[in-house]
Design a protein around this motif. Structure first.
Motif, PDB file in Angstrom:
ATOM      1  N   ALA A 293       0.809  -1.222   0.000  1.00 30.77           N
ATOM      2  CA  ALA A 293       0.000   0.000   0.000  1.00 30.77           C
ATOM      3  C   ALA A 293       0.841   1.270   0.000  1.00 30.77           C
ATOM      4  O   ALA A 293       0.383   2.321  -0.457  1.00 30.77           O
ATOM      5  CB  ALA A 293      -0.932   0.001   1.217  1.00 30.77           C
ATOM      6  N   TYR A 294       2.066   1.176   0.516  1.00 29.00           N
ATOM      7  CA  TYR A 294       2.935   2.352   0.601  1.00 29.00           C
ATOM      8  C   TYR A 294       3.411   2.760  -0.794  1.00 29.00           C
ATOM      9  O   TYR A 294       3.746   1.924  -1.623  1.00 29.00           O
ATOM     10  CB  TYR A 294       4.133   2.031   1.508  1.00 29.00           C
ATOM     11  CG  TYR A 294       5.123   3.152   1.666  1.00 29.00           C
ATOM     12  CD1 TYR A 294       4.717   4.417   2.048  1.00 29.00           C
ATOM     13  CD2 TYR A 294       6.476   2.931   1.431  1.00 29.00           C
ATOM     14  CE1 TYR A 294       5.635   5.449   2.193  1.00 29.00           C
ATOM     15  CE2 TYR A 294       7.404   3.949   1.589  1.00 29.00           C
ATOM     16  CZ  TYR A 294       6.971   5.208   1.964  1.00 29.00           C
ATOM     17  OH  TYR A 294       7.883   6.229   2.103  1.00 29.00           O
ATOM     18  N   ALA A 295       3.480   4.063  -1.029  1.00 28.79           N
ATOM     19  CA  ALA A 295       3.797   4.555  -2.371  1.00 28.79           C
ATOM     20  C   ALA A 295       5.285   4.550  -2.697  1.00 28.79           C
ATOM     21  O   ALA A 295       5.679   4.890  -3.811  1.00 28.79           O
ATOM     22  CB  ALA A 295       3.250   5.978  -2.539  1.00 28.79           C
ATOM     23  N   GLY A 296       6.110   4.177  -1.737  1.00 25.68           N
ATOM     24  CA  GLY A 296       7.548   4.168  -1.972  1.00 25.68           C
ATOM     25  C   GLY A 296       8.174   2.834  -1.625  1.00 25.68           C
ATOM     26  O   GLY A 296       7.484   1.846  -1.368  1.00 25.68           O
ATOM     27  N   MET A 297       9.510   2.810  -1.604  1.00 20.64           N
ATOM     28  CA  MET A 297      10.257   1.606  -1.243  1.00 20.64           C
ATOM     29  C   MET A 297      10.626   1.651   0.229  1.00 20.64           C
ATOM     30  O   MET A 297      10.901   2.720   0.773  1.00 20.64           O
ATOM     31  CB  MET A 297      11.523   1.491  -2.105  1.00 20.64           C
ATOM     32  CG  MET A 297      11.244   1.263  -3.571  1.00 20.64           C
ATOM     33  SD  MET A 297      12.760   1.127  -4.571  1.00 20.64           S
ATOM     34  CE  MET A 297      13.328   2.824  -4.555  1.00 20.64           C
TER      35      MET A 297
END
Length: 513
Positions: free
Chosen positions: A148-152
């Motif tokens: 769900a997180y938009a980054g790494m």
């Protein structure tokens, strides 16, 4: 006796109470195992696997007609009606929330064993299904957060630039919390964690996370769970939650007090979080730690914060979770089968067996008597009152004075030894001092997770010996050189032996081919 493994009646439940590996162990205890057709299909376990392990495949009536029935979820009233008197049902139950089921089991004369009430004592850990489910939930929660997180999660340094690692804040350092921070750390995130029990700080830090310290902390209650907070403690923790959640990319909440989830993340805290942040509420089954959590669903708030409130996280990894749960069942059956002859022997004098027994032979045995699990026994009533302790400031001042005096005396002794000794002694003393300093920094540079208390102590000593002996090997004195070689040899054996032991320990956790 026959053990039946039915297919779970809830269509959303993908777990099964036995796998081919655990069936083999049940058969070794002397039981005949009957598995319902398709029981393991949702966990990617075909019927042929059970047959190869020594089980037989049967229909619903054959399974529920067995002497022992093992399930994941609590049976229904209609399923209990299929059982014969004196049969045993083993499952996760909530007797306080389902009195109709309890009455049905009592009236049917069955032995009902509730795996959710395993006492939290050391020898019962092998059958603790709550820990099993919490461990999987913590791991899977991080997987859901990463999706769900938009980054790494891990920081990257590339020719196109660099990206910082995700910042993860975990509330609660129980089984689920430790599993979550371990998974997040392995993905490269910067992990911070807090628990109202200050004594778990070492566990958090040993896994590479940072423990967020708060002056007001609660203690563990006698039943092994964190006690409720006072108003002062509640205010202190709320300030921490607000500050940490506002700075975090991912927040994982795990707080449950006897199955109920207190609010730890308020709507105001969610509003202060950055767009794209994620909250994973592992306590959603108890209502949720986040004020905006919707149990069983994933939502996105108006300010772009994703809140994951799934209550079926263990079921999202059915293959391994079923294996772990089935192992809990095997360990319970070992306890109930002292003769390893396929005969269940229920001993109500055993606190573990008594703690999980709900009904037996038409008798209601719920709730069980409390079990004292605190490591600190209560003080006897006749114990004399302790002496008045010295004020903390006075004790601190005395300790500081003692340290200064000891340091001054040590410095004088060293100066005197150097001033009145030969040049060779001064040289040896210098080498020894350097060996101690270098050895200390070499050993303390190793991460805590690679040490056991014994290995840490012996490696520290060996590091000092090895550095000192290497510096002395070139001495013109033959005796000194021989002693240095012998010392270096034995120190090296100990250090390389430590690496060998660590390698064998790590091999235990590698997946078999």
């Amino acid at each position: 006796m026959h053990i039946g493994v039915p297919r779970e009646s809830d269509p959303g439940q993908r777990l099964v109470a036995a796998t081919p590996q655990t069936v083999e162990k049940l058969v070794a205890l002397g039981y005949d195992v009957v598995v319902e057709t398709g029981a393991g299909a949702d966990a990617s376990i075909p019927d042929d696997g059970y047959v190869a392990a020594g089980a037989t495949i049967g229909d619903t009536d054959a399974v529920w007609g067995c002497d022992v029935v093992v399930k994941v979820d609590a049976p229904t009233v209609s399923e209990v009606a299929r059982m014969h008197a004196d049969a045993t049902i083993v499952a996760r139950m909530s007797p306080d929330d389902d009195p109709a089921l309890v009455e049905a089991m009592r009236a049917a004369g069955v032995i009902a064993l509730n795996l959710n009430s395993v006492p939290r004592i050391s020898r019962a850990q092998a059958l603790d299904v709550l820990s099993t489910m919490s461990n999987v939930s913590g791991y899977r929660g991080i997987i859901e957060a990463a999706e769900a997180y938009a980054g790494m999660f891990g920081g990257q340094v590339t020719a196109a630039g660099s990206t910082p690692p995700a910042r993860v804040f975990v509330i609660g350092a129980g089984v689920a919390g430790l599993a979550a921070l371990g998974a997040a750390g392995s993905l490269g995130a910067t992990v911070r964690a807090y628990d109202v029990r200050s004594d778990v700080a070492e566990q958090i830090e040993s896994m590479g996370a940072t423990y967020v310290r708060v002056d007001a902390a609660a203690q563990e209650s006698a039943d092994g769970y964190a006690s409720e907070l006072s108003d002062e403690q509640e205010a202190a923790t709320q300030r921490v939650y607000a500050a940490e959640s506002a700075a975090a990319d991912v927040v994982v909440t795990t707080a449950l007090i006897r199955g109920k989830a207190p609010i730890t993340i308020t709507a105001e805290m969610v509003a202060a979080m950055r767009p794209g942040s994620v909250i994973v509420d592992l306590a959603a089954s108890g209502g949720g730690n986040c004020e905006l959590t919707v149990p069983g669903e994933k939502i996105v708030t108006e300010n772009g914060v994703t809140i994951i409130g799934y209550t079926d996280l263990p079921g999202r990894m059915p293959k391994h979770t079923s294996q772990l749960y089935g192992t809990n069942i095997v360990n319970l059956m070992k306890l109930l089968t002292p003769g390893k002859d396929g005969q269940v022997v229920l001993d109500l004098d055993d606190v573990v067996q008594r703690g999980i027994t709900v009904t037996r032979a038409g008798e209601l045995l719920w709730p069980p008597p409390p079990v004292q699990v605190s490591v600190a026994p209560p003080a006897p009533a006749s114990a004399p009152a302790p002496a008045e302790p010295a004020p903390a400031v006075e004790q601190k001042a005395r300790k500081g004075t003692g340290v200064l005096v000891a340091g001054a005396l040590t410095a004088l002794l060293v100066v005197a030894a150097v001033a009145f000794s030969t040049a060779s002694f001064a040289s040896h003393l210098t080498v020894f001092a350097l060996a101690v300093v270098v050895g200390f920094y070499v050993v303390t540079g190793v991460t805590h997770s690679l040490h056991t208390p014994l290995m840490a102590q012996t490696n520290a000593i060996s590091g000092i010996i090895l550095v000192g002996s290497l510096l002395q090997i070139g001495s013109t004195d033959t005796v000194v050189t021989v002693l240095a070689v012998v010392a270096a040899t034995f120190a090296s054996i100990n250090i390389f032996g430590g690496f060998s032991v660590a390698s064998r320990m790590l091999a235990m956790f590698r997946k078999e081919a």
